[in-house]
Design an enzyme around this catalytic site. Structure first.
Site, PDB file in Angstrom:
ATOM      1  NE  ARG B  49     -59.506  40.551  31.531  1.00  0.00           N
ATOM      2  CZ  ARG B  49     -60.702  40.535  30.947  1.00  0.00           C
ATOM      3  NH1 ARG B  49     -61.058  41.524  30.165  1.00  0.00           N
ATOM      4  NH2 ARG B  49     -61.551  39.549  31.146  1.00  0.00           N
ATOM      5  CE  LYS B 207     -67.194  19.408  25.246  1.00  0.00           C
ATOM      6  NZ  LYS B 207     -68.186  20.304  24.613  1.00  0.00           N
TER       7      LYS B 207
HETATM    8  N1  LIG Z   1     -68.172  28.531  29.044  1.00  0.00           N
HETATM    9  C1  LIG Z   1     -68.762  27.344  28.986  1.00  0.00           C
HETATM   10  O1  LIG Z   1     -69.934  27.261  28.636  1.00  0.00           O
HETATM   11  C2  LIG Z   1     -68.005  26.105  29.343  1.00  0.00           C
HETATM   12  C3  LIG Z   1     -68.652  24.865  29.323  1.00  0.00           C
HETATM   13  C4  LIG Z   1     -67.971  23.703  29.691  1.00  0.00           C
HETATM   14  C5  LIG Z   1     -66.642  23.805  30.053  1.00  0.00           C
HETATM   15  N2  LIG Z   1     -66.021  25.014  30.046  1.00  0.00           N
HETATM   16  C6  LIG Z   1     -64.616  25.050  30.417  1.00  0.00           C
HETATM   17  O2  LIG Z   1     -64.458  25.889  31.553  1.00  0.00           O
HETATM   18  C7  LIG Z   1     -63.206  26.524  31.519  1.00  0.00           C
HETATM   19  C8  LIG Z   1     -63.411  28.035  31.655  1.00  0.00           C
HETATM   20  O3  LIG Z   1     -64.209  28.502  30.601  1.00  0.00           O
HETATM   21  P1  LIG Z   1     -64.825  29.972  30.609  1.00  0.00           P
HETATM   22  O4  LIG Z   1     -65.830  29.981  29.504  1.00  0.00           O
HETATM   23  O5  LIG Z   1     -65.264  30.353  31.974  1.00  0.00           O
HETATM   24  O6  LIG Z   1     -63.549  30.849  30.181  1.00  0.00           O
HETATM   25  P2  LIG Z   1     -63.375  32.438  30.269  1.00  0.00           P
HETATM   26  O7  LIG Z   1     -64.695  33.106  30.381  1.00  0.00           O
HETATM   27  O8  LIG Z   1     -62.452  32.806  29.181  1.00  0.00           O
HETATM   28  O9  LIG Z   1     -62.643  32.648  31.677  1.00  0.00           O
HETATM   29  C9  LIG Z   1     -61.302  32.300  31.883  1.00  0.00           C
HETATM   30  C10 LIG Z   1     -60.873  32.886  33.208  1.00  0.00           C
HETATM   31  O10 LIG Z   1     -59.532  32.510  33.476  1.00  0.00           O
HETATM   32  C11 LIG Z   1     -58.763  33.653  33.805  1.00  0.00           C
HETATM   33  N3  LIG Z   1     -57.393  33.432  33.373  1.00  0.00           N
HETATM   34  C12 LIG Z   1     -56.918  33.271  32.113  1.00  0.00           C
HETATM   35  N4  LIG Z   1     -55.610  33.042  32.136  1.00  0.00           N
HETATM   36  C13 LIG Z   1     -55.229  33.083  33.433  1.00  0.00           C
HETATM   37  C14 LIG Z   1     -53.988  32.943  34.114  1.00  0.00           C
HETATM   38  N5  LIG Z   1     -52.868  32.708  33.449  1.00  0.00           N
HETATM   39  N6  LIG Z   1     -53.981  33.038  35.459  1.00  0.00           N
HETATM   40  C15 LIG Z   1     -55.114  33.298  36.143  1.00  0.00           C
HETATM   41  N7  LIG Z   1     -56.317  33.435  35.560  1.00  0.00           N
HETATM   42  C16 LIG Z   1     -56.357  33.338  34.221  1.00  0.00           C
HETATM   43  C17 LIG Z   1     -59.438  34.803  33.109  1.00  0.00           C
HETATM   44  O11 LIG Z   1     -59.103  36.006  33.778  1.00  0.00           O
HETATM   45  P3  LIG Z   1     -59.784  37.414  33.369  1.00  0.00           P
HETATM   46  O12 LIG Z   1     -61.199  37.347  33.898  1.00  0.00           O
HETATM   47  O13 LIG Z   1     -58.959  38.380  34.088  1.00  0.00           O
HETATM   48  O14 LIG Z   1     -59.735  37.458  31.872  1.00  0.00           O
HETATM   49  C18 LIG Z   1     -60.908  34.416  33.255  1.00  0.00           C
HETATM   50  O15 LIG Z   1     -61.390  34.837  34.513  1.00  0.00           O
HETATM   51  C19 LIG Z   1     -62.561  26.074  30.214  1.00  0.00           C
HETATM   52  O16 LIG Z   1     -61.748  24.952  30.462  1.00  0.00           O
HETATM   53  C20 LIG Z   1     -63.735  25.663  29.361  1.00  0.00           C
HETATM   54  O17 LIG Z   1     -63.390  24.688  28.390  1.00  0.00           O
HETATM   55  C21 LIG Z   1     -66.673  26.166  29.706  1.00  0.00           C
END
Ligand SMILES: NC(=O)c1ccc[n+]([C@@H]2O[C@H](COP(=O)([O-])OP(=O)(O)OC[C@H]3O[C@@H](n4cnc5c(N)ncnc54)[C@H](OP(=O)(O)O)[C@@H]3O)[C@@H](O)[C@H]2O)c1
Ligand SMILES: NC(=O)c1ccc[n+]([C@@H]2O[C@H](COP(=O)([O-])OP(=O)(O)OC[C@H]3O[C@@H](n4cnc5c(N)ncnc54)[C@H](OP(=O)(O)O)[C@@H]3O)[C@@H](O)[C@H]2O)c1
Lengths: 430, 430
Positions: B49, B207
């Protein structure tokens, strides 16, 4: 992928740690080769007593001439597990000059002259790795230097000496006094015949200097570390700690000041709440608690000493250094770019638990409270106990500069109504 | 020393993790530059977005065309924090093809196709780092791959999902049931609206696959991991656990078989003794316990998720990958040389805690004991409780193959005198 010319390793020292390094290098040679991408070969072993039987080590590898070994010119990695400052330092410098990288377990040397050795390594484009120097087998140096390289570490607080943790744990769990617990530690081989380096905190102070330098990307000398041993901790202190929901540990604490402009490093016994992850570290185990800005609160736990745990750390470094050599690269060198000053103990902000023997008469508490107020130290709790004209007063303060706290204690000693200061202990970990 | 041309970083995803990565890259730019030896520059940020307000990120950096960003050709490092298998996988492969190294936090993708991505990285001589994919901020992948590279890991046992640990901790400390504890976790933001991936163990299984592969230098696919969720754990199970001096945790367990010739990986709830270091891991914290031949028992503890902890891990990797690039080197790639088979759950050797509702009449215990004996399962303890013609029997077994244990339970169900199997839980950590 596999290179066939082996990497040559010179082992300096073949005692508790060195003999385990040699053993694992032999028994796990295939694994090491697969992980490095080339076989590693033990090219020589320097010792003091050439005639001692060294199981599993070919007699022709043994030499008493460590200098000649590191000067051979065909050595890829020198593993220094002799210990002490000299001849270890000169041998390591000579190794760099003759083209080898170095893995060391020598906290005393690293704390004393880490900067000089790093500079020598860098001058010759070689690696200096020393995971085993702090907290034995626990991966700590690498996580601090590499995993947290994108973060800002604000505090490192650890149990980094197994001997003293064993003694304090015994005192805690059995009610034993210091001497009794020390005797048990000695009998079980956890304490050396001369336990001074451990119980007076010298060993922990060396580790604190190393950890503070790495955590804050600055230089911290051994002399910069405030040090207090744990020989005066009593069973009564443990009883007081218990009443507060605490236990007592000998802690190495490295902190960044609140304004970020200076750091401190210190070793002393302290009360910590039972709910703190460090409180449940038993026996001779070590553990290091790290607080980083983004990562939050981390803890690393494991055996802090012993031949094979320490050898595990040495071999992890050996694999890394060998890989670097095959890549014709080096790992991260010294990172001391922040050049932060190290503040004296007086500027550390902490809490005190003070136990006073006082006259059992009205007005004593008011007098004592006045002294605290005059020094700008705010009281958290007071507990009063009296019987037969004798009384004791236990005061726990809020956080205040250590100088103000020790000034308060000095002034208390001068009060007529204070017969003695039974104990003073810092309270940490909240 | 400092190179002036900055290293260019493309950030794919700017959500919970990505926005923190961007923030720290900006606010700590000087520190990162000092640690890397060159400045790093955020060269572009791909999102879904484009119009969402992204504090601290220049609007011209934002793009919805992630593919074009990774194809630019001037990108040094791609940080993938989109999540999910596609388009993340294709973007990472494209990044390698166009000369970039990759840092990812994507456990789902790594568990699914780690081998394919490693091969692509190696083909193009690039790095693939993913510390953040397991246990968030806790340095774990690097210690396992590098610090323990000279050791032999026999077991990895961890709490690697914060949501389920929060729920189980609430059940334990407040006596709440599963649903009530889940509701609290959801209200506090610890559980997602659809908690399936967490509570059914899918996240932990991904994991476990990653950890087992690294620990044992072999390939473990997601399908190889036995998985049982924790939705059926009850308050009664916690009461039973307490009677045994245990608590209940959802564990990811990776083990090398006793003969060393195979490995297993599994995720399920299990009772562990309160004295085990994992038992005191509270709230949403994660911790991983590692047993290695030389190092002994290690534990790594910290926040397993959250934007800034995860960003800390991503940035640690970013520093390493940038340093490698400046050295024109790469870090260790996939290490799968042991090629050990992954055994099915039936071959895992473990213990069971079984709670049976039985008829309250003589001879029941003998009948039950016979079934255990017939399956070659030896009983450790039995506790019998009866009232009003109803009785319960709690049996704790010695270690036996899981197949024998589950065969026993199946046979018990068929006994007339067994009215029902109230609960079955594995007992670990001794
Ligand atoms: N959150 C945690 O605590 C945590 C911990 C360990 C690992 N991780 C890993 O880190 C990764 C990200 O997690 P998150 O929690 O940050 O996810 P998130 O908050 O859902 O963020 C995902 C991001 O990716 C963007 N996105 C989605 N589809 C896309 C596409 N096709 N092209 C370009 N951008 C796209 C989204 O855009 P928009 O902003 O426009 O929606 C958003 O900015 C995942 O692999 C997750 O397993 C997360
Ligand atoms: N032991 C642990 O648990 C532990 C834990 C962490 C770190 N460390 C560190 O590891 C290092 C080694 O400790 P250690 O316990 O293995 O010591 P150690 O058992 O006393 O062994 C020292 C070895 O060095 C040899 N040596 C002494 N002086 C020498 C010289 N001038 N030239 C050549 N060889 C010489 C000795 O030879 P001989 O065999 O002929 O006497 C012996 O083999 C120290 O820096 C220590 O701080 C040890």
């Amino acid at each position: 992928m596999m290179r066939t010319r082996p990497l040559k390793v010179a082992l300096l020292g073949c005692g508790v740690v060195g003999s385990e390094v040699a053993r694992i290098m032999t028994t796990h040679a295939d694994d090491l080769a697969a992980r490095i991408g080339a076989p590693v070969e033990l090219a020589g072993v320097a010792v003091r007593r050439p005639d001692k039987v060294r199981e599993g080590i070919a007699a022709e590898l043994i030499t008493t001439d460590a200098t000649a070994l590191v000067k051979r010119g065909d050595i890829d990695v020198v593993v220094e597990v002799i210990g002490g400052v000299e001849p270890a330092r000169t041998l390591i410098r000579t190794a760099f000059e003759h083209g080898a990288s170095v893995v060391s377990a020598n906290k005393a040397l690293l704390a004393q002259d880490g900067a000089g050795l790093y500079a020598a390594a860098e001058e010759h484009g070689k690696d200096l790795y020393y995971e085993a120097a702090v907290a034995g087998a626990i991966p700590l140096i690498r996580p601090l230097r590499e995993s947290l390289a994108g973060d800002k570490i604000n505090r490192v607080m650890g149990i980094v000496n197994g001997t003293t943790n064993f003694i304090l744990d015994k005192m805690d769990t059995t009610g034993a006094g210091y001497q009794e617990a020390l005797d048990e530690a000695t009998a079980l081989g956890y304490a050396e015949a001369d336990p001074t380096a451990d119980v007076e905190g010298y060993d922990a102070a060396a580790k604190a200097a190393i950890l503070a330098g790495i955590a804050f990307h600055t230089r911290v000398r051994l002399d910069d570390v405030y040090r207090e041993g744990m020989t005066e901790v009593t069973a009564a202190d443990f009883a007081s700690a218990k009443r507060m929901g605490c236990t007592i540990k000998l802690l190495a604490i490295c902190e960044r000041a609140a304004d970020g402009e200076s750091v401190t490093a210190r070793v002393h016994p302290a009360m910590i709440p039972l709910s703190h992850p460090l409180a449940s570290v038993r026996e001779a185990y070590n553990a290091v608690f790290v607080e980083a800005e983004a990562a939050g609160r981390l803890m690393f736990y494991g055996p802090g000493a012993g031949g094979s745990p320490t050898a595990s750390a040495v071999l992890g470094d050996l694999v890394a250094v060998c890989r670097n050599r095959l890549n014709e690269a080096t790992g991260p060198g010294e990172s001391a770019y922040t050049q932060l000053p190290v503040s004296p103990m007086g500027e550390v902000v902490t809490r005190y638990h003070i136990s006073l023997d006082v006259a059992d008469k009205p007005g004593v508490l008011a007098q004592v409270a006045t002294v605290f107020a005059e020094h700008g130290v705010s009281i958290d709790t007071v507990r009063q106990q009296g019987k037969d004209g004798e009384a004791s007063l236990v005061v726990v303060t809020h956080r205040a500069p250590d100088a103000a706290l020790s000034g308060t204690v000095e002034a208390l000693r001068k009060l007529d109504t204070v017969r003695g200061v039974a104990s003073i202990m810092r309270v940490e970990g909240e």
